[in-house]
Design a protein around this motif. Structure first.
Motif, PDB file in Angstrom:
ATOM      1  N   GLU A  42       0.826  -1.210   0.000  1.00  0.00           N
ATOM      2  CA  GLU A  42       0.000   0.000   0.000  1.00  0.00           C
ATOM      3  C   GLU A  42       0.859   1.259   0.000  1.00  0.00           C
ATOM      4  O   GLU A  42       0.590   2.203  -0.747  1.00  0.00           O
ATOM      5  N   LYS A  43       1.903   1.268   0.815  1.00  0.00           N
ATOM      6  CA  LYS A  43       2.788   2.431   0.850  1.00  0.00           C
ATOM      7  C   LYS A  43       3.487   2.617  -0.490  1.00  0.00           C
ATOM      8  O   LYS A  43       3.616   3.742  -0.972  1.00  0.00           O
ATOM      9  N   ASN A  85       1.019   4.075  -2.925  1.00  0.00           N
ATOM     10  CA  ASN A  85       0.775   5.483  -2.583  1.00  0.00           C
ATOM     11  C   ASN A  85       1.938   6.373  -3.016  1.00  0.00           C
ATOM     12  O   ASN A  85       1.724   7.482  -3.500  1.00  0.00           O
ATOM     13  N   GLU A 120       0.091  10.017  -3.692  1.00  0.00           N
ATOM     14  CA  GLU A 120      -0.791  10.209  -2.538  1.00  0.00           C
ATOM     15  C   GLU A 120       0.042  10.156  -1.265  1.00  0.00           C
ATOM     16  O   GLU A 120       1.182   9.720  -1.274  1.00  0.00           O
ATOM     17  N   GLU A 177       1.526   8.700   1.966  1.00  0.00           N
ATOM     18  CA  GLU A 177       1.889   7.305   2.250  1.00  0.00           C
ATOM     19  C   GLU A 177       0.828   6.612   3.091  1.00  0.00           C
ATOM     20  O   GLU A 177       0.734   5.399   3.101  1.00  0.00           O
ATOM     21  N   ALA A 217      -2.500   7.153   2.801  1.00  0.00           N
ATOM     22  CA  ALA A 217      -3.802   7.402   2.184  1.00  0.00           C
ATOM     23  C   ALA A 217      -4.784   6.250   2.374  1.00  0.00           C
ATOM     24  O   ALA A 217      -5.970   6.478   2.548  1.00  0.00           O
ATOM     25  N   SER A 235      -9.093   5.367   4.000  1.00  0.00           N
ATOM     26  CA  SER A 235      -9.814   5.322   2.739  1.00  0.00           C
ATOM     27  C   SER A 235     -10.918   4.280   2.741  1.00  0.00           C
ATOM     28  O   SER A 235     -10.821   3.250   3.381  1.00  0.00           O
TER      29      SER A 235
END
Length: 94
Positions: free
Chosen positions: A51-52, A55, A60, A62, A64, A68
């Motif tokens: 995910e990081k 992002n 976005e 880091e 985000a 969400s």
């Protein structure tokens, strides 16, 4: 350099692959929570890294995904309570 930055800068890894990995790991975490099993720590950590990286690529924040609605994080409270209650013992089958 942290692994998420290396992954974000790797041109051989497409965004779709990161998204697919995140979805797979989310499903694995939800499945463990549904079965009442301990948190699959490696899956949780890998999901966080992917995910990081995604992002970072998209520009976005880091963090985000943390707030969400794109991803279903219903497993987080369950995971936190499992980690605190049982502590990770290194024997998880992820």
């Amino acid at each position: 350099m942290p692994v998420e930055y290396v992954l974000a800068r790797n041109p051989n890894v497409r965004d779709e692959e990161l998204e697919a990995a995140i979805d797979y790991l989310c499903a694995k975490i939800r499945r463990a929570a549904y079965k009442g099993e301990p948190a699959p720590f490696n899956a949780y950590r890998s999901k966080f890294i992917f995910e990081k990286a995604l992002n970072i690529r998209t520009g976005e924040s880091e963090w985000a995904f943390a707030g969400s609605e794109k991803r279903n994080f219903v497993e987080q409270p369950t995971l936190q309570s499992q980690i605190l209650r049982w502590h990770f013992d290194g024997n998880s089958a992820d």
